[in-house]
Design an enzyme around this catalytic site. Structure first.
Site, short mmCIF file in Angstrom:
data_model
loop_
_atom_site.label_atom_id
_atom_site.label_comp_id
_atom_site.label_asym_id
_atom_site.label_seq_id
_atom_site.Cartn_x
_atom_site.Cartn_y
_atom_site.Cartn_z
CG ASN A 59 -2.05 -1.00 1.07
OD1 ASN A 59 -2.90 -0.88 0.20
ND2 ASN A 59 -2.05 -2.01 1.92
CG ASP A 95 1.16 -8.72 2.00
OD1 ASP A 95 0.02 -9.22 1.86
OD2 ASP A 95 1.37 -7.72 2.71
CB THR A 125 0.49 0.18 5.04
OG1 THR A 125 1.57 0.55 4.18
CG2 THR A 125 -0.56 1.27 5.04
#
Length: 256
Positions: free
Chosen positions: A9, A109, A132
């Site tokens: 992100n 991820d 993030t």
């Protein structure tokens, strides 16, 4: 040579793996409004500066948690390297099973992180990814993702505080000496960093208890080393864990 690409992100990370090691790792901002040519020019410059030919890359693996950027990066990679990109999803790695309600909602991820720890440790493990978002992915010793806990990451929490409070200044993410802040900066550091310290410890201990007491913890992510007092909670802090998972996935797919 293998190229692993992790679109997050905040940042997109490119890693080149050759001769048993990550020879180059580059980081660029994840900007959804940018075009294929923007990312192509960035990557071309990195390869030029490193003296590496695109033809040397025979495997490309991609994980992305930014849907708007996924097709842009896929098109860019296909154009530059002329090989089929392996895009990570819930069914990409045959040795991993996902025991959650909606596997396609799981971040790529986190799948890569799970693949990395299941190959490295072969025991119950919780992967704490300081990005993030702050995520806790629990993986069984049998290679099964059992579930995930998600909350705002450190920087995200700080930005949310600034966005909603007019008089608070921006502060460095530095662990304070005391939980009793004597000024505004120390107060924010105490609340965010010491608060997250307790949160991380509590969730790890709760997960470990639900796993019958047998569960190691591994940390990764760009902010994984900020809270020094958490080091003893982890058997390892590895910022390259996601890239290693992507590498393992790429090698496995090529075997088949």
């Amino acid at each position: 040579m293998l190229l692993a690409v992790d679109v997050g992100n905040t940042d997109t990370v490119f890693g080149l793996y050759q001769m048993g090691a990550w020879s180059h790792i580059w980081r660029e901002r994840s900007l959804s409004q940018e075009s294929e040519s923007h990312y192509a020019s960035k990557l071309m410059l990195h390869f030029l500066e490193a003296g590496i030919s695109f033809d040397a890359v025979n495997t490309v693996v991609l994980s992305s948690v930014v849907p708007d950027l996924t097709p842009v990066i896929q098109k860019m990679l296909r154009s530059l390297f002329q090989v089929e990109t392996i895009t990570v999803g819930p069914n990409t790695y045959p040795g991993l099973s996902i025991a959650i309600d909606h596997p396609h909602e799981l971040g790529a991820d986190l799948i890569a992180n799970a693949v990395a720890v299941m190959n490295r440790y072969q025991q119950n493990c919780v992967v704490v990814d300081f990005g993030t978002a702050l995520t806790f992915t629990t993986v069984s010793k049998n290679g099964e993702i059992l579930g995930v806990a998600i909350l705002p990451g450190l920087v995200t929490a700080v930005k949310a505080l600034f966005a909603n409070t007019a008089q608070l200044p921006e502060v460095p993410l530095k662990l304070p000496e005391s939980a009793i802040g004597k000024n505004t900066v120390q107060s924010i550091q105490a609340g965010i960093l010491l608060g997250y310290e307790g949160l991380v410890k509590s969730l790890i201990h709760r997960i470990r208890s639900e796993m019958g007491g047998e569960c190691i913890a591994v940390a990764t992510g760009g902010l994984s080393s900020i809270i020094d007092t958490l080091r003893d909670e982890f058997v390892e802090i590895d910022r390259k864990l996601t890239l290693d998972g992507l590498r393992i996935i790429g090698e496995k797919v090529n075997e088949n």
